[in-house]
Enzyme design. Structure first.
Site, short mmCIF file in Angstrom:
data_model
loop_
_atom_site.label_atom_id
_atom_site.label_comp_id
_atom_site.label_asym_id
_atom_site.label_seq_id
_atom_site.Cartn_x
_atom_site.Cartn_y
_atom_site.Cartn_z
N ARG A 164 0.85 -1.19 0.00
CA ARG A 164 0.00 0.00 0.00
C ARG A 164 0.88 1.25 0.00
NH1 ARG A 164 -5.20 -1.67 1.04
NH2 ARG A 164 -5.42 -3.70 2.07
N ASP A 215 -14.25 -6.71 -2.04
CA ASP A 215 -15.45 -6.07 -1.49
C ASP A 215 -16.51 -5.81 -2.55
OD1 ASP A 215 -14.13 -5.91 0.98
OD2 ASP A 215 -13.21 -4.01 0.43
N TYR A 268 -6.11 -14.50 5.07
CA TYR A 268 -5.34 -14.85 3.89
C TYR A 268 -5.80 -16.17 3.28
CZ TYR A 268 -2.50 -10.81 4.46
OH TYR A 268 -2.10 -9.52 4.53
#
Length: 451
Positions: free
Chosen positions: A240, A296, A374
């Protein structure tokens, strides 16, 4: 570190005086959403270029359609390079192996009808609601007038704007892991080779890979990615955050990259759009194409994103095996590099409490904890997602060779389309608690309707 701040800082707005109507909801323009939503805090791209609609104007419908077409017009290299000359496509389904040499000109199969015409369009909305009170109604005006909204159809074009031997293509995967990442990487590489591209690299560990001198780009080929879809995770790794947009484009110039394929969610796409704009500003002949990735399924305008089906399938096994109450955990204000709230880990809490309990009663016990996160994110794509990943990867390459940039590829009403990035990240996609979908969820689970 400048974490692409210029691309993902907060900025959401609705024009004052806007009378856009949809059974109590505004449609077709960015909506104000709760600021607590993690995505709304990150997005700065402002896609709303429309003006308030005067429904008393007899020509409002045609004006709306004109405005919609302008918003969903996808950027093209000829917007900057007006004299760019296209060449016949080097892609044909009859070519099963990478093309070899173009010394005698570019091959073209005039009898093959597999090319998409540039004016082909896909209908964005397919239901003509008769009333704003109809279940799930999304209306533009109080009378629910039918207005056609068309978006660009994805696929290979007969003319392309890059010579394959002059292309250096790069692939980067950002954000969290997601089932299907390796499948998309695989098909981007294979399709690039079919076009005749020989210089293909992977940027390791997300946008970080553009600036971290300890990370070297990974050469990619059909041989390298042939069986990569049989493994979960990402061949290239993910992370990220990252360097500034300017530093990323500087790195691309130094490396000679003129095609960039970005796999990620809303924040990653905001970064991709910023990279596209910076290349445009510098007048660089670079195609930046996104492939939306999120478990999502919260990307606007798309039927679904890759990895969602697989993640739900894997999560179901974990959900059926455990009951979790977050109320036991202390809340914190910690954030990750993308600005997402860092939630407490109920698994670790339970492990410690169970071990403590056994110790208190004098019983020796060893408690193991396996984080299902995970198991969900890093598993291989199922058959449904595998097909979706295949077509998304192929169409991403087709879009780049066709000269489009600042776009993302997705599936809309079962058809594959190209959409301008700002339109799919302009506000977060959320669930309507009054929708039939949410009602079906409550019916299935038996949970109370407390929203």
């Amino acid at each position: 570190m400048d974490l692409l701040a210029a691309a993902i800082a907060p900025k959401l707005a609705v024009p004052a005086g806007n009378s856009h109507f949809s059974g109590g909801r505004l449609v077709g323009k960015p909506l104000l959403r709760p600021t607590s939503n993690r995505i709304s805090k990150k997005i700065r791209v402002h896609a709303d270029k429309t003006t308030p609609i005067d429904f008393g104007d007899p020509h409002w419908k045609s004006k709306f359609q004109t405005d919609f077409e302008a918003r969903f017009n996808i950027p093209h290299l000829t917007d900057v390079f007006h004299d760019a000359v296209p060449i016949p496509s080097t892609f044909c389904l009859k070519m099963r192996t990478p093309t070899k040499d173009f010394a005698d000109g570019y091959p073209s199969d005039e009898t093959w009808h597999g090319y998409i015409k540039n004016n082909d369009r896909v209908l964005l909305k397919v239901i003509n609601y008769s009333s704003p009170t109809s279940a799930g109604a999304e209306c533009i005006d109080p009378d629910c007038t039918w207005v056609e909204q068309w978006v660009h159809r994805a696929g290979p074009r007969e003319k392309i704007y890059f010579k394959p031997e002059e292309v250096k293509a790069a692939i980067v995967t950002c954000g969290g892991l997601c089932p299907g990442l390796n499948d998309v990487i695989r098909h981007i590489v294979i399709t690039l080779e079919i076009y005749g591209v020989k210089k293909i690299v992977g940027i390791p560990y997300g946008y970080r890979g553009f600036s971290d001198e300890d990370l070297s780009e990974m050469p990619l080929s059909r041989k390298v990615v042939q069986n990569v879809h049989l493994s979960g995770g990402s061949l290239l790794g993910v992370s990220r955050g990252g360097p500034s947009v300017s530093d990323i484009v500087d790195s691309m110039e130094e490396r000679g990259i003129n095609m960039l394929f970005v796999l990620g969610g809303n924040g990653t796409h905001a970064g991709a759009n910023a990279i596209h704009n910076e290349c445009h500003k510098r007048r660089l002949k670079v195609a930046v194409v996104g492939v939306p990735k999120t478990i999502d399924n919260d990307i606007l305008l798309m039927d679904k994103t890759f990895g969602f089906d697989t993640a739900v399938e894997a999560a179901q096994r974990a959900i059926n095996s455990a009951y979790i109450e977050e109320n036991f955990l202390q809340k914190s204000n910690a954030k990750d590099a993308s600005g997402n709230a860092v939630l407490g880990d109920i698994g670790v809490y339970l492990q410690q409490e169970i071990k403590k309990n056994f110790k208190d009663i004098g019983i020796s016990a060893d408690v193991k904890y396996i984080d299902p996160t995970y198991m969900i994110r890093a598993c291989c794509a199922n058959a449904s997602d595998g097909i979706l990943c295949t077509v998304l990867g192929q169409n991403a390459v087709h879009g780049a060779f066709a000269g489009y940039s600042g776009i993302t590829v997705g599936i809309c009403n079962t058809h594959y389309v190209y959409l301008p990035i700002p339109e799919v990240i302009s506000y977060p996609r959320v669930i309507d608690p009054n929708s039939r979908m949410w009602h079906r969820c409550l019916t299935s689970t038996g949970q109370p309707d407390f929203i």
